[in-house]
Design an enzyme around this catalytic site. Structure first.
Site, PDB file in Angstrom:
ATOM      1  N   HIS A  70      -4.297 -40.281  48.042  1.00 58.70           N
ATOM      2  CA  HIS A  70      -5.243 -39.189  47.793  1.00 58.70           C
ATOM      3  C   HIS A  70      -6.351 -39.238  48.855  1.00 58.70           C
ATOM      4  CE1 HIS A  70      -7.730 -42.370  46.119  1.00 58.70           C
ATOM      5  NE2 HIS A  70      -6.743 -42.694  45.290  1.00 58.70           N
ATOM      6  N   HIS A  94      -7.712 -42.580  49.952  1.00 57.05           N
ATOM      7  CA  HIS A  94      -6.849 -43.280  50.924  1.00 57.05           C
ATOM      8  C   HIS A  94      -6.959 -42.633  52.307  1.00 57.05           C
ATOM      9  CE1 HIS A  94      -4.538 -44.183  47.086  1.00 57.05           C
ATOM     10  NE2 HIS A  94      -4.762 -45.381  47.570  1.00 57.05           N
ATOM     11  N   GLU A 136     -14.305 -48.905  48.081  1.00 56.69           N
ATOM     12  CA  GLU A 136     -15.356 -49.520  47.256  1.00 56.69           C
ATOM     13  C   GLU A 136     -15.241 -49.115  45.789  1.00 56.69           C
ATOM     14  OE1 GLU A 136     -19.082 -48.548  49.107  1.00 56.69           O
ATOM     15  OE2 GLU A 136     -18.863 -50.142  50.598  1.00 56.69           O
ATOM     16  N   GLN A 189     -12.282 -55.744  43.147  1.00 55.41           N
ATOM     17  CA  GLN A 189     -11.130 -56.083  43.991  1.00 55.41           C
ATOM     18  C   GLN A 189     -11.585 -56.387  45.419  1.00 55.41           C
ATOM     19  OE1 GLN A 189      -7.154 -54.057  44.106  1.00 55.41           O
ATOM     20  NE2 GLN A 189      -8.039 -52.974  45.827  1.00 55.41           N
ATOM     21  N   VAL A 227     -14.660 -41.899  47.559  1.00 55.92           N
ATOM     22  CA  VAL A 227     -14.503 -40.460  47.814  1.00 55.92           C
ATOM     23  C   VAL A 227     -14.388 -39.780  46.450  1.00 55.92           C
ATOM     24  CG1 VAL A 227     -13.068 -38.681  48.868  1.00 55.92           C
ATOM     25  CG2 VAL A 227     -13.410 -40.867  50.040  1.00 55.92           C
ATOM     26  N   SER A 271      -5.438 -42.546  41.981  1.00 56.00           N
ATOM     27  CA  SER A 271      -4.055 -42.131  41.698  1.00 56.00           C
ATOM     28  C   SER A 271      -3.880 -41.895  40.202  1.00 56.00           C
ATOM     29  CB  SER A 271      -3.074 -43.209  42.161  1.00 56.00           C
ATOM     30  OG  SER A 271      -3.302 -43.489  43.526  1.00 56.00           O
ATOM     31  N   ARG A 272      -4.642 -42.616  39.392  1.00 55.98           N
ATOM     32  CA  ARG A 272      -4.500 -42.505  37.924  1.00 55.98           C
ATOM     33  C   ARG A 272      -5.061 -41.182  37.384  1.00 55.98           C
ATOM     34  NH1 ARG A 272      -4.992 -48.344  38.154  1.00 55.98           N
ATOM     35  NH2 ARG A 272      -3.076 -49.180  37.280  1.00 55.98           N
TER      36      ARG A 272
END
Ligand code: PAF
Length: 289
Positions: A37, A40, A158, A163, A186, A196-197
């Site tokens: 998305h 990325h 971020e 992570q 973003v 993505s979720r």
């Protein structure tokens, strides 16, 4: 822009990257789980920009691997969204030179895999508390991707603040020799962080999910107005999320590097939150002013 070269075999990828590195190319890597998305896209474009240095074109690289070892037994591994053709087109548009998308998860984690990377401290609490083993899976696959690729730098969003912190700790502690670059979140025009979720959300859930970014914005406003008690900021954010029908996993104000809870928010403290909208678990965060 030519289509990126697609590798499905990690060994062939390792040989290609090793040859490029040995001939002096600069390698910039974006590890992903695909279904790319706009978040990325910003990482991929930055990888392209940073791979090229001093007039010399480097190698901008992406990996697409839905890593089974970072999903818990009740999590959404089988329904995780996938779209390899769309992802390759996104990589092409961003100027990515090569993509590793292993054709079989066993090529990354075979049945006899028995080595794991455990980052202590920053992996505990927050997502680490509600997703046991998650960061062990992330750190292990990222170290493996670093070893396969030997990049000069690797870029991560971020939005996954914990992570990013875990990967930074691992890269420093294990002297990976990889610069770990964090890129800003973003957001959609209405504030929802790209993820993505988000693809799982029904229209009314998509609306409810705005409570995440809005509660963070409210916390930032309150902190800017001098209301700095972490417990009060957390309670207000939690109430806003619950009012929208979200099931809150955690809302915490923490130190940006140690991720330890703070009692008073100071400039640079981060509010991190995770909440379920229906069965979809979303995370978001914001650095407080
Ligand atoms: O953020 C992700 O997409 C994944 O956790 C990562 C870093 C690619 C490791 O599987």
């Amino acid at each position: 822009m030519p289509l990126p070269q697609l590798f499905t075999d990690p060994a062939a990828w390792q040989a290609r990257c090793g040859q490029a590195r040995d001939s002096g190319d600069r390698l910039a890597l974006v590890p992903t789980m695909g279904y790319l998305h706009d978040g990325h896209r910003s990482l991929l474009r930055e990888a392209r920009r940073r791979a090229d240095q001093g007039g010399r074109r480097g190698l901008a690289l992406a990996t697409i691997f839905v890593n089974p070892t970072q999903f818990g037994p009740t999590e959404d591994l089988s329904r995780y969204p996938r779209d390899l053709a769309g992802d390759l087109a996104t990589c092409e548009a961003a100027g990515i030179d090569a993509v590793l998308a292993p054709s079989d998860p066993a090529l990354m984690f075979g049945p006899v895999h028995q080595t794991w990377v455990e980052v202590e401290g920053v992996s505990q609490g927050l997502c680490g508390a509600s997703r046991p083993g998650h960061f062990r899976g992330v750190a292990t696959v990222v170290l493996k991707l670093f070893n396969l690729t030997r990049p000069h730098l690797a870029l991560f969003g971020e939005k996954d603040w914990q992570q990013l912190t875990v990967i930074r700790a691992m890269a420093a502690d294990l002297a990976c020799g990889v610069e770990v670059v964090g890129m800003p979140i973003v957001r959609e025009p209405d504030g929802l962080a790209r993820s993505s979720r988000n693809a799982y959300l029904e229209p009314e859930q998509r609306q409810a999910a705005l409570a995440l970014s809005r509660s963070l914005a409210e916390a930032a406003e309150a902190a800017a107005a001098g209301r700095r008690e972490a417990r009060a900021l957390q309670a207000t954010a939690r109430a806003r999320l619950e009012a929208a029908g979200a099931r809150v996993d955690y809302v915490e104000v923490v130190h940006p590097l140690t991720l330890r809870p703070v009692s008073e928010a100071v400039p640079g403290s981060v509010m991190l939150l995770a909440a379920f909208i229906g069965t979809t678990r979303l995370i978001d965060n914001r650095v407080l002013p």
